[in-house]
Design a protein around this motif. Structure first.
Motif, PDB file in Angstrom:
ATOM      1  N   PHE A 175      -0.929  13.782   0.325  1.00 23.77           N
ATOM      2  CA  PHE A 175      -0.719  13.241   1.778  1.00 23.77           C
ATOM      3  C   PHE A 175      -0.658  11.721   2.083  1.00 23.77           C
ATOM      4  O   PHE A 175      -0.391  11.261   3.141  1.00 23.77           O
ATOM      5  CB  PHE A 175      -1.317  14.182   2.864  1.00 23.77           C
ATOM      6  CG  PHE A 175      -2.821  13.712   3.124  1.00 23.77           C
ATOM      7  CD1 PHE A 175      -4.033  14.027   2.178  1.00 23.77           C
ATOM      8  CD2 PHE A 175      -3.165  12.915   4.112  1.00 23.77           C
ATOM      9  CE1 PHE A 175      -5.144  13.671   2.247  1.00 23.77           C
ATOM     10  CE2 PHE A 175      -4.560  12.370   4.313  1.00 23.77           C
ATOM     11  CZ  PHE A 175      -5.663  12.848   3.334  1.00 23.77           C
ATOM     12  N   VAL A 176      -1.595  11.211   1.209  1.00 25.74           N
ATOM     13  CA  VAL A 176      -1.939   9.632   1.492  1.00 25.74           C
ATOM     14  C   VAL A 176      -1.800   9.003   0.429  1.00 25.74           C
ATOM     15  O   VAL A 176      -2.283   9.287  -0.624  1.00 25.74           O
ATOM     16  CB  VAL A 176      -3.077   9.549   2.346  1.00 25.74           C
ATOM     17  CG1 VAL A 176      -4.261  10.149   1.536  1.00 25.74           C
ATOM     18  CG2 VAL A 176      -3.412   8.224   2.982  1.00 25.74           C
ATOM     19  N   ALA A 196      10.803   2.701   7.605  1.00 24.82           N
ATOM     20  CA  ALA A 196      11.122   3.250   8.674  1.00 24.82           C
ATOM     21  C   ALA A 196      12.217   2.126   9.629  1.00 24.82           C
ATOM     22  O   ALA A 196      12.755   2.537  10.545  1.00 24.82           O
ATOM     23  CB  ALA A 196       9.934   3.619   9.443  1.00 24.82           C
ATOM     24  N   ARG A 224      -6.844   0.961   3.021  1.00 21.86           N
ATOM     25  CA  ARG A 224      -6.685   0.083   4.401  1.00 21.86           C
ATOM     26  C   ARG A 224      -7.434   0.987   5.793  1.00 21.86           C
ATOM     27  O   ARG A 224      -8.100   0.155   6.246  1.00 21.86           O
ATOM     28  CB  ARG A 224      -5.078   0.229   4.682  1.00 21.86           C
ATOM     29  CG  ARG A 224      -4.952  -1.053   5.784  1.00 21.86           C
ATOM     30  CD  ARG A 224      -3.543  -1.140   6.268  1.00 21.86           C
ATOM     31  NE  ARG A 224      -3.403  -1.734   7.302  1.00 21.86           N
ATOM     32  CZ  ARG A 224      -3.328  -3.025   7.657  1.00 21.86           C
ATOM     33  NH1 ARG A 224      -3.237  -3.867   6.592  1.00 21.86           N
ATOM     34  NH2 ARG A 224      -3.153  -3.675   8.815  1.00 21.86           N
ATOM     35  N   LEU A 225      -7.429   2.155   5.736  1.00 27.11           N
ATOM     36  CA  LEU A 225      -7.956   3.032   6.699  1.00 27.11           C
ATOM     37  C   LEU A 225      -9.464   2.814   6.487  1.00 27.11           C
ATOM     38  O   LEU A 225     -10.050   2.468   7.670  1.00 27.11           O
ATOM     39  CB  LEU A 225      -7.618   4.410   6.410  1.00 27.11           C
ATOM     40  CG  LEU A 225      -6.209   5.080   6.943  1.00 27.11           C
ATOM     41  CD1 LEU A 225      -5.993   6.319   6.475  1.00 27.11           C
ATOM     42  CD2 LEU A 225      -5.847   4.507   8.235  1.00 27.11           C
ATOM     43  N   ALA A 269       7.576  -6.012   9.506  1.00 33.11           N
ATOM     44  CA  ALA A 269       6.785  -4.781   9.809  1.00 33.11           C
ATOM     45  C   ALA A 269       5.612  -4.738   8.688  1.00 33.11           C
ATOM     46  O   ALA A 269       4.887  -3.861   8.931  1.00 33.11           O
ATOM     47  CB  ALA A 269       7.774  -3.706   9.808  1.00 33.11           C
ATOM     48  N   CYS A 270       5.835  -5.227   7.764  1.00 34.20           N
ATOM     49  CA  CYS A 270       4.883  -5.008   6.733  1.00 34.20           C
ATOM     50  C   CYS A 270       3.417  -5.138   6.940  1.00 34.20           C
ATOM     51  O   CYS A 270       3.210  -6.402   7.232  1.00 34.20           O
ATOM     52  CB  CYS A 270       5.042  -5.645   5.403  1.00 34.20           C
ATOM     53  SG  CYS A 270       3.915  -5.298   4.031  1.00 34.20           S
ATOM     54  N   PRO A 271       2.333  -4.209   7.020  1.00 35.74           N
ATOM     55  CA  PRO A 271       0.929  -4.312   7.267  1.00 35.74           C
ATOM     56  C   PRO A 271       0.291  -5.282   6.343  1.00 35.74           C
ATOM     57  O   PRO A 271      -0.810  -6.110   6.997  1.00 35.74           O
ATOM     58  CB  PRO A 271       0.654  -3.037   7.368  1.00 35.74           C
ATOM     59  CG  PRO A 271       1.248  -2.277   6.432  1.00 35.74           C
ATOM     60  CD  PRO A 271       2.652  -2.816   6.444  1.00 35.74           C
ATOM     61  N   CYS A 323       2.921   2.243   2.493  1.00 32.33           N
ATOM     62  CA  CYS A 323       3.061   3.046   3.685  1.00 32.33           C
ATOM     63  C   CYS A 323       4.690   3.255   3.938  1.00 32.33           C
ATOM     64  O   CYS A 323       5.382   2.843   3.328  1.00 32.33           O
ATOM     65  CB  CYS A 323       2.558   2.326   4.841  1.00 32.33           C
ATOM     66  SG  CYS A 323       3.400   0.686   5.419  1.00 32.33           S
ATOM     67  N   ARG A 324       4.903   3.703   5.074  1.00 29.08           N
ATOM     68  CA  ARG A 324       6.096   3.999   5.656  1.00 29.08           C
ATOM     69  C   ARG A 324       6.777   2.870   6.476  1.00 29.08           C
ATOM     70  O   ARG A 324       8.177   3.275   6.859  1.00 29.08           O
ATOM     71  CB  ARG A 324       6.597   5.202   6.426  1.00 29.08           C
ATOM     72  CG  ARG A 324       6.022   6.337   5.758  1.00 29.08           C
ATOM     73  CD  ARG A 324       5.692   7.571   6.632  1.00 29.08           C
ATOM     74  NE  ARG A 324       5.206   9.083   5.774  1.00 29.08           N
ATOM     75  CZ  ARG A 324       5.914   9.743   5.200  1.00 29.08           C
ATOM     76  NH1 ARG A 324       7.486   9.329   5.386  1.00 29.08           N
ATOM     77  NH2 ARG A 324       5.592  10.759   4.516  1.00 29.08           N
ATOM     78  N   ALA A 325       6.228   1.757   6.586  1.00 25.94           N
ATOM     79  CA  ALA A 325       6.736   0.809   7.591  1.00 25.94           C
ATOM     80  C   ALA A 325       8.105   0.261   7.508  1.00 25.94           C
ATOM     81  O   ALA A 325       9.129   0.496   8.084  1.00 25.94           O
ATOM     82  CB  ALA A 325       5.736  -0.435   8.068  1.00 25.94           C
ATOM     83  N   ILE A 350       1.008  -1.173  -0.151  1.00 24.68           N
ATOM     84  CA  ILE A 350      -0.184  -0.018  -0.200  1.00 24.68           C
ATOM     85  C   ILE A 350       0.737   1.393   0.048  1.00 24.68           C
ATOM     86  O   ILE A 350       0.493   2.482  -0.085  1.00 24.68           O
ATOM     87  CB  ILE A 350      -0.829  -0.096   1.346  1.00 24.68           C
ATOM     88  CG1 ILE A 350      -0.106  -0.159   2.508  1.00 24.68           C
ATOM     89  CG2 ILE A 350      -2.012  -1.164   1.039  1.00 24.68           C
ATOM     90  CD1 ILE A 350      -1.068   0.099   3.538  1.00 24.68           C
ATOM     91  N   GLU A 359      -3.160   3.215   1.332  1.00 23.20           N
ATOM     92  CA  GLU A 359      -3.186   3.556   2.699  1.00 23.20           C
ATOM     93  C   GLU A 359      -4.568   4.033   2.874  1.00 23.20           C
ATOM     94  O   GLU A 359      -5.450   3.409   3.896  1.00 23.20           O
ATOM     95  CB  GLU A 359      -2.308   4.802   2.947  1.00 23.20           C
ATOM     96  CG  GLU A 359      -0.636   4.217   2.934  1.00 23.20           C
ATOM     97  CD  GLU A 359       0.154   5.550   3.709  1.00 23.20           C
ATOM     98  OE1 GLU A 359       1.090   5.416   4.355  1.00 23.20           O
ATOM     99  OE2 GLU A 359      -0.100   6.644   2.906  1.00 23.20           O
TER     100      GLU A 359
END
Lengths: 679, 160, 143
Positions: free
Chosen positions: C88-89, C21, C96-97, C55-57, C16-18, C14, C93
């Motif tokens: 911003f997204v 990070a 998923r939200l 870490a990957c969701p 994301c930053r996981a 997706i 993401e």
């Protein structure tokens, strides 16, 4: 917490005098712990208070005496530095006389240090002594001295909560003395009416029931207008006026032309607003006036203060709980510096230098003779004398006149003409950069002594850290210089000096070290060790010789500089909550400077549109004295036709005028004519 | 969005905007206590200052999206375990109030200063705009202040 | 010679930053520029580490052995904030939200969706709303 010790101290920033602890823990950076049992701040601190320790171990602190050489700054020993200062002073005294020397003391250093510094000056015959009170509240000194016979806030801050009407005029206390807002809000909780008079829509004005957004420099007109309403409607306290004042009849005659309609036209507010404010203030059972530099920093500063005092006197709104006059002072120890005689026309204890009885008293107390009997030069006059070559030596302690004085470019030229300048400070300020010798001083948390807050509250500070490098306490430096000049100072430390202050200053007679141990200290006058202090002044009459307050009529005079085609906008200056005065500390404090990093100019969106300026644009602000660049901040905080610059950044005072109030010699920082263009 | 009335927390920080003077003391105090501020003060239309920080939602969306379980909610109180945080940023994106931030130190959101008796922002607030109390007491205090204001407007009406 | 490779499932990632990070050696780099999020993955990773995969969701990352592969990039369009327009997204993401947060919590008390606003604008909207009554009363104090 384990191995933690809490050192009680007083905030080094504004004059409110908040208490907090420096928490020391093994191996940890010192941090702030709140002091809920302090009577003024009840634990609270403004952002500057929270950031106060950020300058403590700052890498830019001065660590060694520095002498200017052809190759730049050279580190020298204290021995060499102190010899140099004393030799220069001796030479000038012998060759040219004491009138060619000036001492600028500091509202940032302790009472003990200011006392010793002015004593040293006067024993040498030097009467050119002053401190930064000149630039903030000198009109208060002369205005309140004449009106009430005593200079100081009349009531303590917690007593503001007892006021039923609070008139805030020329003070953005929500930003500059945030803790005072606490007490005003407590008064509001009890139903008080708050009137704010300010050309700007400040956070203080947010608290107002009534905001009188006057044009800069029209305060006397407004106050006279309010007084006229009060007299016409029979709202004056005639019983108080008869019993406690003189001069009322002269005032009555002087107010005739200040009709609400005429004042409305002068000040740019509604006539109904003037009437309403007058009624609120006069009718409430206990009213207070809170003012600050919006009143004092004018060519008519002394008139402004006098008009405030007149209003309080005719309504009998002074000398009782909830009824007082609060000149909010800017520096942690500006009241103390003035009490200690760091002024050209006053010996310690606010006693006039040209009163032979006073001189005799001081000579006896000091075991001295031939002390100065005539006032010396004020701070701004010293700069002028340097320009003319009449002042040769300047000893500056903890002040930055280049940044804090008006008309910077000319001041710089003046100081360049000095034969010798020594600056004693904690950072290399703009002024220090121009010095021949720079002496590194300890800051407040690195020494012991007392500060006197704007409430006249004397409080102890305690040593919580060591000064960096070779930096020394100001008291040690003064004592060393005095010893080299043969003045025979033998003070073991600040406690010794305080003991002498107890003996020499009648109002500090009972302010002993032991009694200052608990939070809140003592409020002078406190003449003897059994005296509880005097939180509310003038309860039994005024401190004038006949015990009566002086009502002195004052006429409205327009500001010295008015707008014209070339300079169509009114420039006013002031402070923001995250910075402090010339900024030498707050601009080095990351948590403060990070939030307001650079100079900005507030412009009303209406004016900005005409000038085709957008938010964030770099713009040039120009007055007859200079041109500077600032970032445009489009905001309704200023009305159309008015722009505002904070003075915490070096450029602002390059624009301000050095026109002085004739009595207090304060420059008119609050009004100048300017124009704005694209940067 | 969940309203704050649904909170089951015993204690909370309440911001009375009529008292806030935009001094940023809470931000600086928070920064001193936690290394970075978790409360944000900003001024609306030059007239009203509004502090925003985590309001400890009862149904906390930041916790719902935190798949590694770094954010968890127990008995109303939201806790953060930095060891479990992956730095994915989803909690930041899931906060209805924009009150969560992420940096190298992990998730930044108000934890109500568990080591202090009263949160630092509340102690330091010069104008007593921030209140730390039982939720019920806060509700009572708000009603009291509102009543004073109403009385005041009547009183000022009489002055004219 | 076979190497330890990063296998990323483009369909499930997706953006994301996981992973970027948590990577202890900064081999995975993320940047947002011109409305696009770009994640740079290394072709191979010799570290004895499973952090990114753990870490990957979406469990989109696998560490497998295979022939050396070059570095690769995944790009994701960013959704602009409906109020200020700032991207911003990622769509992933957002998706998923939308799936994780119950429907009734995705709108505020006034029925407006907050999920399509950037965090900064959410703060502003909250502020504007909170300030409304006070703004009116304070406008009335000037005389």
């Amino acid at each position: 917490m384990a191995n933690e010790s809490l050192v009680p101290t007083i905030c080094p920033y504004c004059g409110v005098g908040c208490g907090f602890y420096v928490a020391l823990e093994d191996g940890q950076e010192p941090r702030i712990e709140y002091m809920p049992d302090h009577p003024v701040n009840e634990g609270a601190l403004c952002p500057k208070g929270n950031a106060a320790l950020e300058v403590l171990g700052h890498p830019e602190r001065l660590r060694h005496p520095l002498k200017k050489t052809e190759d730049g700054w050279a580190e020298i020993s204290w021995e060499e530095a102190l010899d140099l200062v004393s030799e220069k002073l001796k030479e000038a005294l012998e060759a040219h006389g004491p009138h060619t020397i000036g001492f600028l003391g500091s509202a940032k250093v302790t009472n003990e240090e200011n006392y010793i510094f002015q004593k040293m000056a006067r024993l040498l015959g030097i009467s050119n002594v002053d401190n930064c009170a000149r630039l903030c509240h000198s009109p208060t000194i002369y205005g309140l001295e004449r009106a009430f016979g005593l200079v100081g806030v009349t009531n303590p801050f917690p007593d503001l909560a007892n006021s039923r009407c609070i008139l805030v005029i020329g003070s953005n206390l929500a930003e500059n003395h945030p803790i005072v807002a606490r007490w005003i809000l407590k008064a509001k909780d009890r139903g008080a009416t708050v009137i704010v008079v300010d050309p700007r829509l400040t956070p203080t004005a947010w608290l107002a029931d009534q905001h009188l957004q006057i044009d800069p420099g029209t305060d006397v007109a407004l106050l006279n207008g309010m007084m006229r309403v009060i007299l016409k409607e029979g709202l004056a306290d005639t019983e108080f006026v008869t019993r406690q004042t003189v001069g009322f009849e002269d005032l009555v005659g002087s107010l005739e032309e200040y009709t609400p309609e005429k004042v409305a036209e002068i000040a740019g507010v509604s006539a109904a607003g003037i009437v309403k404010a007058a009624r609120s203030y006069a009718r409430s059972p206990a009213s207070s006036i809170v003012y600050s530099m919006g009143i004092t920093q004018h060519a008519v500063g002394t008139d402004n203060v006098t008009a405030c005092a007149n209003l309080a006197l005719i309504c009998g709104q002074v000398g009782r709980p909830g009824a007082g006059l609060y000149p909010l002072r800017g520096q942690n120890n500006v009241q103390g510096a003035c009490d200690m005689g760091m002024l050209p026309d006053f010996y310690p204890g606010g006693r006039r230098i040209d009163d032979p009885g006073v001189v005799e008293d001081v000579e006896e107390a000091w075991g001295a003779s031939h002390l100065p009997t005539a006032p010396g030069l004020t701070a701004v006059e010293m700069t002028e004398a340097a320009y003319d070559g009449d002042l040769r030596i300047l000893y500056v302690v903890g002040e930055d006149p280049i940044n804090s004085g008006p008309n910077t470019d000319r001041a710089r030229e003046a100081l360049e003409r000095l034969e010798f300048m020594v600056v004693q400070d904690i950072f290399m300020t703009e002024t220090a950069q121009m010095a021949d010798l720079v002496l590194p001083a300890a800051l407040w948390a690195e020494k012991e002594g007392t500060f006197t807050s704007t409430e006249r509250r004397v409080q102890r500070i305690r040593r919580a850290a060591d000064p960096p490098g070779d930096a020394r306490e100001d008291l040690w430096i003064f004592s060393q210089v005095a010893e080299r000049l043969g003045l025979g100072f033998h003070y073991a430390g600040p406690d010794d000096v305080l003991t002498e202050i107890n003996r020499v200053l009648p109002s500090y007679g009972g302010v002993t070290r032991e009694r200052l141990a608990s939070p809140g200290g003592l409020i002078w006058p406190c003449p003897d060790p059994g005296h509880p202090g005097t939180p509310i002044l003038h309860t039994e009459g005024f401190s004038t010789p006949d015990g009566r307050g002086r009502i002195v009529p004052v006429e409205y005079k327009p500001p010295a500089e008015v707008t014209d085609q070339e300079y169509p906008l009114v420039l006013t200056t002031g402070r923001v909550v995250l910075h402090y005065n010339a900024g030498s500390m707050t601009r080095r404090s990351p948590s403060l400077a990070g939030r307001v990093p650079e100079l900005f100019v507030e412009i009303n969106p209406h004016d900005a549109k005409k000038l085709e300026i957008e938010e964030g644009d770099p713009v040039a602000v120009t007055t007859a004295r200079g041109r500077i660049l600032a970032r445009a901040d489009l905001t309704e905080r200023v009305g159309p036709g008015v722009v505002f610059l904070p003075f915490h950044f070096p450029d602002t005072n390059r624009l301000t005028t050095d026109v002085l109030d004739p009595v207090a010699k304060i420059p008119e920082f609050k009004v100048a004519a300017c124009r704005i263009g694209r940067g | 969005m969940q309203d704050r009335e649904g909170m089951i927390l015993s204690k909370a920080v309440y911001a009375d905007m009529s008292r806030c003077i935009a001094c940023h003391a809470c931000e600086v105090a928070c920064e001193k206590a936690h290394g970075a501020a978790k409360i944000f003060v900003d001024v609306v239309r030059d007239r009203v200052s509004v502090p925003v920080s985590c309001c400890q939602c009862e149904k906390a969306t930041c916790v719902m999206v935190c798949y590694p379980g770094a954010l968890s909610q127990d008995n109303g109180s939201i806790t953060f375990d930095s060891d479990r945080c992956t730095g994915c940023d989803l909690c930041v994106l899931a906060c209805p109030f924009g009150a969560v931030q992420l940096d190298t130190a992990g998730v930044r959101r108000c934890d109500l200063c568990p080591d202090r008796e009263v949160p630092a922002c509340v102690v330091t607030c010069p104008s007593q705009a921030l209140i730390w109390d039982d939720v019920e007491n806060i509700a009572r205090e708000i009603r009291k202040r509102a009543a004073v204001k109403m009385g005041r407007s009547l009183a000022s009406g009489r002055v004219l | 010679m076979k190497k330890r490779l990063l296998a990323v499932d483009e369909k499930t990632c997706i953006g994301c930053r996981a992973c970027s990070a948590v990577c202890p050696v900064d081999l995975i780099r993320l940047s947002d520029e011109d409305g696009v999020r770009r994640i740079d993955f290394p072709g191979i990773c010799d570290e004895d580490c499973q952090e990114c995969a753990r870490a990957c969701p979406e469990e989109a990352i696998d560490l497998v052995f295979g022939e050396v592969q070059p570095e690769f990039v995944l790009s994701f369009d960013l959704v602009p904030c409906q109020r200020c327009g700032a991207p911003f997204v990622t769509y992933g993401e957002m998706d998923r939200l939308g799936k994780t947060i119950p429907q009734e919590l995705q709108t505020d008390a006034f029925g407006a969706s907050w999920i399509t606003l950037c965090p900064r604008c959410r703060r502003s909207v909250e502020r504007e709303r909170a300030a409304k009554t006070l703004l009116v009363s304070r406008r009335g104090t000037r005389v």
